[in-house]
Design an enzyme around this catalytic site. Structure first.
Site, PDB file in Angstrom:
ATOM      1  N   GLY A 193       0.776  -1.286   0.066  1.00 60.65           N
ATOM      2  CA  GLY A 193       0.025   0.120   0.065  1.00 60.65           C
ATOM      3  C   GLY A 193       0.934   1.259  -0.124  1.00 60.65           C
ATOM      4  N   GLY A 211       5.150   3.571  -8.878  1.00 59.45           N
ATOM      5  CA  GLY A 211       5.819   2.304  -9.012  1.00 59.45           C
ATOM      6  C   GLY A 211       4.984   1.347  -8.976  1.00 59.45           C
ATOM      7  N   HIS A 212       3.895   1.459  -8.025  1.00 56.83           N
ATOM      8  CA  HIS A 212       2.959   0.505  -7.683  1.00 56.83           C
ATOM      9  C   HIS A 212       1.824   0.530  -9.015  1.00 56.83           C
ATOM     10  CE1 HIS A 212       3.818   1.223  -3.623  1.00 56.83           C
ATOM     11  NE2 HIS A 212       3.723  -0.133  -3.255  1.00 56.83           N
ATOM     12  N   GLN A 270       7.191  -9.990   7.817  1.00 54.66           N
ATOM     13  CA  GLN A 270       8.548  -9.579   6.990  1.00 54.66           C
ATOM     14  C   GLN A 270       9.210  -8.375   7.547  1.00 54.66           C
ATOM     15  OE1 GLN A 270       6.085  -8.748   3.364  1.00 54.66           O
ATOM     16  NE2 GLN A 270       7.399  -7.062   2.928  1.00 54.66           N
ATOM     17  N   GLN A 274      11.269  -4.593  -9.892  1.00 53.44           N
ATOM     18  CA  GLN A 274      12.910  -4.784  -9.977  1.00 53.44           C
ATOM     19  C   GLN A 274      13.463  -3.985  -8.909  1.00 53.44           C
ATOM     20  OE1 GLN A 274      14.922  -3.629 -13.532  1.00 53.44           O
ATOM     21  NE2 GLN A 274      13.699  -5.548 -14.579  1.00 53.44           N
ATOM     22  N   ASP A 305      12.722  -4.271  -5.854  1.00 52.67           N
ATOM     23  CA  ASP A 305      13.048  -5.356  -4.767  1.00 52.67           C
ATOM     24  C   ASP A 305      13.797  -6.577  -5.525  1.00 52.67           C
ATOM     25  OD1 ASP A 305      11.701  -4.224  -2.117  1.00 52.67           O
ATOM     26  OD2 ASP A 305      10.464  -3.530  -4.111  1.00 52.67           O
ATOM     27  N   GLN A 340      13.968  -9.838  -3.676  1.00 53.92           N
ATOM     28  CA  GLN A 340      12.676 -10.466  -3.487  1.00 53.92           C
ATOM     29  C   GLN A 340      12.077 -11.087  -4.686  1.00 53.92           C
ATOM     30  OE1 GLN A 340       9.295  -8.258  -1.445  1.00 53.92           O
ATOM     31  NE2 GLN A 340       8.709  -7.843  -3.541  1.00 53.92           N
TER      32      GLN A 340
HETATM   33  P1  AMP Z   1       5.830  -2.666  -1.515  1.00 58.98           P
HETATM   34  O1  AMP Z   1       4.450  -2.176  -1.409  1.00 58.98           O
HETATM   35  O2  AMP Z   1       6.859  -1.349  -1.295  1.00 58.98           O
HETATM   36  O3  AMP Z   1       6.069  -3.951  -0.900  1.00 58.98           O
HETATM   37  O4  AMP Z   1       5.720  -3.001  -3.065  1.00 58.98           O
HETATM   38  C1  AMP Z   1       4.964  -3.611  -3.903  1.00 58.98           C
HETATM   39  C2  AMP Z   1       5.565  -3.942  -5.389  1.00 58.98           C
HETATM   40  O5  AMP Z   1       5.915  -2.792  -5.868  1.00 58.98           O
HETATM   41  C3  AMP Z   1       6.701  -4.923  -5.089  1.00 58.98           C
HETATM   42  O6  AMP Z   1       6.653  -5.851  -6.279  1.00 58.98           O
HETATM   43  C4  AMP Z   1       7.878  -3.770  -5.374  1.00 58.98           C
HETATM   44  O7  AMP Z   1       8.845  -4.425  -6.097  1.00 58.98           O
HETATM   45  C5  AMP Z   1       7.219  -3.061  -6.186  1.00 58.98           C
HETATM   46  N1  AMP Z   1       7.783  -1.506  -6.256  1.00 58.98           N
HETATM   47  C6  AMP Z   1       8.172  -0.925  -5.155  1.00 58.98           C
HETATM   48  N2  AMP Z   1       8.606   0.342  -5.633  1.00 58.98           N
HETATM   49  C7  AMP Z   1       8.653   0.196  -6.938  1.00 58.98           C
HETATM   50  C8  AMP Z   1       9.365   1.283  -8.003  1.00 58.98           C
HETATM   51  N3  AMP Z   1       9.763   2.509  -7.582  1.00 58.98           N
HETATM   52  N4  AMP Z   1       9.417   0.879  -9.290  1.00 58.98           N
HETATM   53  C9  AMP Z   1       8.595  -0.363  -9.517  1.00 58.98           C
HETATM   54  N5  AMP Z   1       8.135  -1.238  -8.715  1.00 58.98           N
HETATM   55  C10 AMP Z   1       8.173  -0.668  -7.337  1.00 58.98           C
END
Ligand code: AMP
Length: 284
Positions: free
Chosen positions: A31, A36-37, A61, A148, A150, A153
């Site tokens: 969330g 990016g999301h 985590q 990418q 992460d 991950q």
């Molecule tokens: P998170 O909510 O931070 O756990 O991220 C959820 C998904 O969004 C994960 O697959 C992350 O790798 C991806 N994500 C987070 N930040 C970015 C970003 N700046 N660019 C692309 N994907 C992202």
């Protein structure tokens, strides 16, 4: 868009879709959405008839001294964004419905989870694998999309899926950045203005290594030192967690770049309350 809050509801809805012959793409998130999301949702949307976005700040985590309680949350805004990007379901479970008080089962990929981010977050990937496996089981998703940013991950999850024959296809999307190069992260809100001003230096350091490699420098020590020298000057508010060059798939350390074999340079830097990560592929 439906908002579902229990694993039972999610499983029932996904079972119904599958029974109707409709396939499902899953986008797992914690969330506090940024571009990016949104890029993951946009990538995922055309991949299947139904799109499930999950929003869960997964406690397992987080380490004992990490930012679980402080992690930024805005469910109302997130729901509007997920709906705008075409989610059929936004799954927002509460912690109690995802983990029984006597939860005792874990999914782990130790080989890929101890280095890089695992050095300072020893139980992190176990938590990630376990929650993502739960989401795979509940949705029976045909595809799942990760970022990418992460890198470790998605490498860990690809190995988990391969080793356990999980019938899901994992896709990985490029890092979305601010105009000045800082990778978007929900945790960037922790940065003070001074830290925010220095933070793009993470990416600039990695870019400098990439340029050196592109000009023929194969020695990882030299590439690493070039980044560290830059950071000593320009990233004075950062404390290095790690800077490593590894094989992109096995995540094993690399000493020399080889022609035709890209290597991953990945880093984590602590700045004030934030821990920032970034990575880049180096090609000789
Ligand atoms: P998170 O909510 O931070 O756990 O991220 C959820 C998904 O969004 C994960 O697959 C992350 O790798 C991806 N994500 C987070 N930040 C970015 C970003 N700046 N660019 C692309 N994907 C992202």
């Amino acid at each position: 868009m439906q908002i579902l809050t229990t694993p039972q509801e999610l499983a029932a809805q996904c079972r119904q879709w599958h029974a109707q012959g409709e396939d499902i793409v899953l986008v797992p998130t914690m969330g506090y959405y940024h571009a990016g999301h949104e890029s993951l949702m946009d990538h995922a949307r055309p991949l299947a008839r139904r799109m499930v976005v999950s929003l869960f700040v997964n406690p397992t985590q987080f380490g004992p001294n990490e930012d679980l309680a402080a992690y930024p949350r805005d469910h109302e805004r997130d729901a509007a964004i997920a709906e705008r990007h075409g989610a059929d379901v936004l799954f927002i479970p509460d912690e109690g419905s995802m983990y029984a008080p006597d939860h005792a089962t874990w999914v782990e990929v130790p080989e890929l989870s101890h280095g890089l981010c695992g050095l300072s977050r020893p139980t992190h990937f176990r938590g990630v694998c376990t929650v993502v496996m739960k989401l795979f089981m509940l949705t029976q998703a045909d595809r799942a999309v990760f970022g990418q940013k992460d890198w470790q991950q998605q490498a860990v999850l690809r190995r988990m899926v391969r080793d356990l024959n999980v019938p899901v296809c994992i896709e990985t999307c490029p890092i979305v950045r601010e105009a000045d190069g800082l990778a978007l992260s929900s945790r960037n809100v922790y940065l003070t203005p001074e830290e925010r001003a220095q933070a793009p230096e993470l990416q600039r350091g990695l870019q400098a290594a990439r340029a050196l490699a592109a000009r023929g420098e194969a020695r990882v020590k030299v590439l690493r030192d070039a980044v560290l020298v830059r950071w000593a000057e320009f990233l004075t508010l950062g404390r290095l967690d790690y800077l490593a060059v590894v094989d992109p798939e096995s995540l094993q350390p690399v000493d020399m770049l080889e022609p035709g074999r890209p290597a991953l340079m990945a880093c984590a830097v602590r700045m004030g309350k934030a821990r920032l990560i970034d990575n880049i592929l180096l090609t000789l």
